[in-house]
Design an enzyme around this catalytic site. Structure first.
Site, PDB file in Angstrom:
ATOM      1  N   ASP A  22       0.805  -1.110   0.065  1.00  0.00           N
ATOM      2  CA  ASP A  22      -0.163  -0.128  -0.020  1.00  0.00           C
ATOM      3  C   ASP A  22       0.801   1.258   0.153  1.00  0.00           C
ATOM      4  O   ASP A  22       1.954   1.034  -0.069  1.00  0.00           O
ATOM      5  CB  ASP A  22      -0.930  -0.002   1.486  1.00  0.00           C
ATOM      6  CG  ASP A  22      -2.221   0.828   0.910  1.00  0.00           C
ATOM      7  OD1 ASP A  22      -2.327   1.915   0.475  1.00  0.00           O
ATOM      8  OD2 ASP A  22      -3.191   0.002   1.297  1.00  0.00           O
ATOM      9  N   HIS A  43     -12.673  -0.715  -7.356  1.00  0.00           N
ATOM     10  CA  HIS A  43     -13.862  -0.037  -7.696  1.00  0.00           C
ATOM     11  C   HIS A  43     -13.595   1.597  -7.328  1.00  0.00           C
ATOM     12  O   HIS A  43     -14.384   2.169  -7.372  1.00  0.00           O
ATOM     13  CB  HIS A  43     -15.129  -0.610  -6.771  1.00  0.00           C
ATOM     14  CG  HIS A  43     -14.816  -0.360  -5.369  1.00  0.00           C
ATOM     15  ND1 HIS A  43     -16.053  -0.689  -4.639  1.00  0.00           N
ATOM     16  CD2 HIS A  43     -13.959  -0.084  -4.783  1.00  0.00           C
ATOM     17  CE1 HIS A  43     -15.793  -0.508  -3.368  1.00  0.00           C
ATOM     18  NE2 HIS A  43     -14.573  -0.213  -3.231  1.00  0.00           N
TER      19      HIS A  43
END
Length: 369
Positions: A230, A268
């Protein structure tokens, strides 16, 4: 005075009355939207007060007096909150036949409202009801007009990711919220694709946040070595865990090498072009002969024949609402149909794609190089 006894006149009067009844019913339904925020605020209040924890610690059904004493709050105000939450079936109310004393107890939903615990969803509620995340909804119409300025940027002057990078407290709440959702959904996901992890030695969790997902995966499949990948400011505060390596970087620039890439509730957040870039980098990070990219994201079913039961209808409604969340909180993010998923997967260079529904909000999408 003329008498109303004409058949045609009576018919018109009845039609007018029926029309007024329809207007009244429509007005009642509209009030549900007018007051839609009330239920959300009451749930947030219950979490902040610690109502579920107080009930659990009590060990048995609790009276209003006992609950208000435990929480050190006003009995009359607490009664009004509990009256609504009982009506909404978040808590259960029983009345003794002998002295008509009311007792409150937990339900499956209110057990998820505890601030701590493996199944807590409190952080997700607190995130989505925070002023930071509520403000963009006021700019939603501007976003809809000719793909105007993204709603989050209109509210805060920068994207969600830029905001998170500058505000550690909000970043922690955001990551806690994503983690609590993953803790509930992940066991179903892992059960649904257990065979996919057979023979997989390393997995990189792309956009893995604080590493809770990859830690859970390693517990389920202890032969796997995990990479939690991340942004640097995210992984630098992630807790150390045996079998997990934290790597900081941008998924739009590179993805660490592994036998499989796992991407849960990440794609998404991005438009098609960014999705294709992320997936292409994932494809390049896994072996061409036996590598795989496992995506966990919603798949919207648009055709009526695709929805075969009441639960699936409810799930579709939730997926459509989350699509609105993407519109309010991200710059280009959206929920996708199966055809739209197949498009971005093919554009990223994959040769095969399988979609596995799991009777949850997301589905499992497996892509092979």
């Amino acid at each position: 005075m003329a008498r109303v006894n004409d058949g045609e006149t009576k018919t018109k009067i009845l039609e007018t009355l029926e029309e007024k009844d329809e207007v009244l019913e429509a007005a009642i339904d509209t009030w549900k939207y007018v007051l839609g925020y009330v239920e959300m605020a009451a749930v947030k209040c219950a979490i902040e007060l610690g109502i579920s924890e107080a009930m659990e610690n009590h060990g048995r059904p609790i009276t209003l007096s006992e609950l208000s004493s435990s929480l050190a709050c006003s009995p009359s105000s607490l009664h009004r909150i509990m009256r609504l939450l009982v009506h909404q079936k978040l808590f259960k109310e029983t009345i003794t036949p002998e002295d008509h004393t009311k007792y409150y107890s937990l339900t499956p939903i209110s057990r998820l409202l505890k601030n701590h615990g493996d199944h807590s969803m409190a952080a997700l509620v607190l995130l989505e009801t925070s002023p930071v995340m509520l403000a963009p909804w006021h700019a939603l119409s501007g976003r809809v007009r000719d793909e105007g300025r993204p709603a989050f940027e209109a509210a805060h002057g920068e994207s969600l990711w830029e905001y998170n990078a500058k505000h550690p407290r909000h970043t922690k709440l955001f990551n806690d919220a994503m983690a609590c959702n993953a803790r509930i959904v992940l066991p179903v996901v892992l059960k649904g694709c257990a065979e996919v992890f057979e023979g997989v030695g390393t997995v990189v969790d792309v956009g893995g946040g604080n590493g809770s997902t990859i830690r859970t995966m390693i517990k389920a499949f202890p032969w796997i070595k995990g990479i939690n990948f991340d942004l640097p400011h995210v992984v630098e505060v992630a807790p150390e865990s045996e079998g997990v390596e934290h790597v900081g970087g941008s998924m739009l620039e590179f993805v660490p090498k592994a036998d499989a890439a796992f991407v849960m509730n990440v794609l998404h957040d991005w438009g098609d072009e960014e999705c294709i870039t992320i997936l292409r980098l994932c494809r390049e990070a896994v072996p061409k002969d036996k590598g795989k990219v496992i995506m966990v994201d919603a798949v919207i079913k648009e055709e009526k024949h695709e929805i075969d039961d009441e639960k699936e209808e409810k799930l579709k409604g939730l997926r459509l609402m989350i699509d609105m969340v993407m519109m309010a909180h991200t710059t280009t993010g959206k929920e996708r149909t199966q055809q739209e998923w197949e498009y971005v997967v093919a554009k990223a260079g994959f040769t095969k794609c399988i979609v596995k529904p799991i009777h949850a909000i997301p589905s499992i999408i497996i892509a092979y190089p």
